[in-house]
Write an enzyme that holds these catalytic residues in place. Sequence first.
Site, PDB file in Angstrom:
ATOM      1  N   HIS A 232       3.330  -5.776   3.593  1.00 43.77           N
ATOM      2  CA  HIS A 232       4.518  -5.608   2.764  1.00 43.77           C
ATOM      3  C   HIS A 232       5.216  -6.930   2.473  1.00 43.77           C
ATOM      4  O   HIS A 232       6.413  -6.960   2.201  1.00 43.77           O
ATOM      5  CB  HIS A 232       5.496  -4.636   3.434  1.00 43.77           C
ATOM      6  N   GLU A 262      -4.613  -0.863  -3.291  1.00 37.64           N
ATOM      7  CA  GLU A 262      -4.585  -2.124  -2.546  1.00 37.64           C
ATOM      8  C   GLU A 262      -6.009  -2.622  -2.376  1.00 37.64           C
ATOM      9  O   GLU A 262      -6.897  -1.864  -1.986  1.00 37.64           O
ATOM     10  CB  GLU A 262      -3.896  -1.919  -1.187  1.00 37.64           C
ATOM     11  N   GLU A 358      -6.683   3.134   4.570  1.00 39.61           N
ATOM     12  CA  GLU A 358      -6.301   1.744   4.314  1.00 39.61           C
ATOM     13  C   GLU A 358      -6.402   0.872   5.571  1.00 39.61           C
ATOM     14  O   GLU A 358      -5.390   0.415   6.095  1.00 39.61           O
ATOM     15  CB  GLU A 358      -4.904   1.662   3.718  1.00 39.61           C
TER      16      GLU A 358
END
Length: 402
Positions: A232, A262, A358
């Site tokens: 982040h 992503e 992820e």
Amino acid sequence: MTARPEFYRFHNGEKARLQFAEAEYAARIDALRKRMGEAGAEAAVFTSMHNVSYYSGFTYCSFGRPYALVVTDTECVTISAGIDAGQPWRRCYGDNITYTDWQRDNYWRAICSVTGEGRKIGYESDHLTLLQKGKCEAFLKPAAMVDLYETTMRQRMHKSPAELDMIRAGAAVADVGGYAIRDAVKIGAREIDIAMAGRDAMELEIAKRFPDAEYRDTWVWFQSGINTDGAHNPVTSRALERGDILSLNTFPMISGYYTALERTMFAGEVDAESLRIWEANVGAHELGISLLQPGASCAEVTHKINAFFAERDLLQYRTFGYGHSFGVLSHYYGREAGLELREDIDTVLEPGMVISMEPMLTIAEGQPGAGGYREHDILIITEDGNENITGYPYGPEFNVVG
């Protein structure tokens, strides 16, 4: 002088077309009322952005002011601040009351006008602050306080067909942003310029797909070099250098619904050690996708991916869980905490749930292969497996660019 009202109804203009049909919201409220009955709540006072948005379609902008949705056995009413005028009513399912700031705590007086005093009040323990809980007790004088955090989270975990269509559209928009970023990656280009290319492409795509929506909050985190170490980390003005590890992260926001893409990338070339780590993370990603099946538990999936990394002496570089739910959420609200791929989550995957895969490895600066490696796809759990709704390719063959 005319007395100033504590609250009033400002139904300005006509109701706007919401992101879902009225029948969708009616079904959510009906299911909620059953859950309230099972929990023993006579009225619910929701204060979180995610529950207000999920049950009413109105996604508020707090800016230091409290908002709410009040649900009883007959009423569904959003409570909004005067600064927003008629927009909350136009953009919500059901009724709306505007409270004024001419007297402190008119917010709670407006809520009490719907709930009345002395009832069993449902609330969200994960959101209602101690200060506001005290005011709730003072103004509503509840016979009991009933925590609805868990049951509403469980309801939001199971997506309706209309929600799944919305999430599929969001994933497609995220892909559009990904391709725009790939085209913008050049040696010497700045992170901020590349990020803006992806964001602008997504905003235009959302407006094309959803001409009746409001547009806000879509964003990109595009990171390079050491800036990739955290998932982040915000965008900077760092210029790309040849051989840099890159992290592409696109996040379209559509009427309160967040989706994401992503990808690990490299600028121009990738060295041997970085390639080894990248390919290992891609392997974990593919394994994880294969494990997201109905009947599997979040903890079970997590342990199997842990074992994959441990066999390759990479588990120590894992930085967080392997995935999370999707639906009404963003980077500052929402998230079904009971649907995360972690060792301490025993939730069993069921058809209609939506979850990401992820895996991420972070290698410290100064070590071979330094940087953050992360791939991210969105999966809908089906009756006999999963549906991967992310289309942008992952891995070295497509993502050594610039």
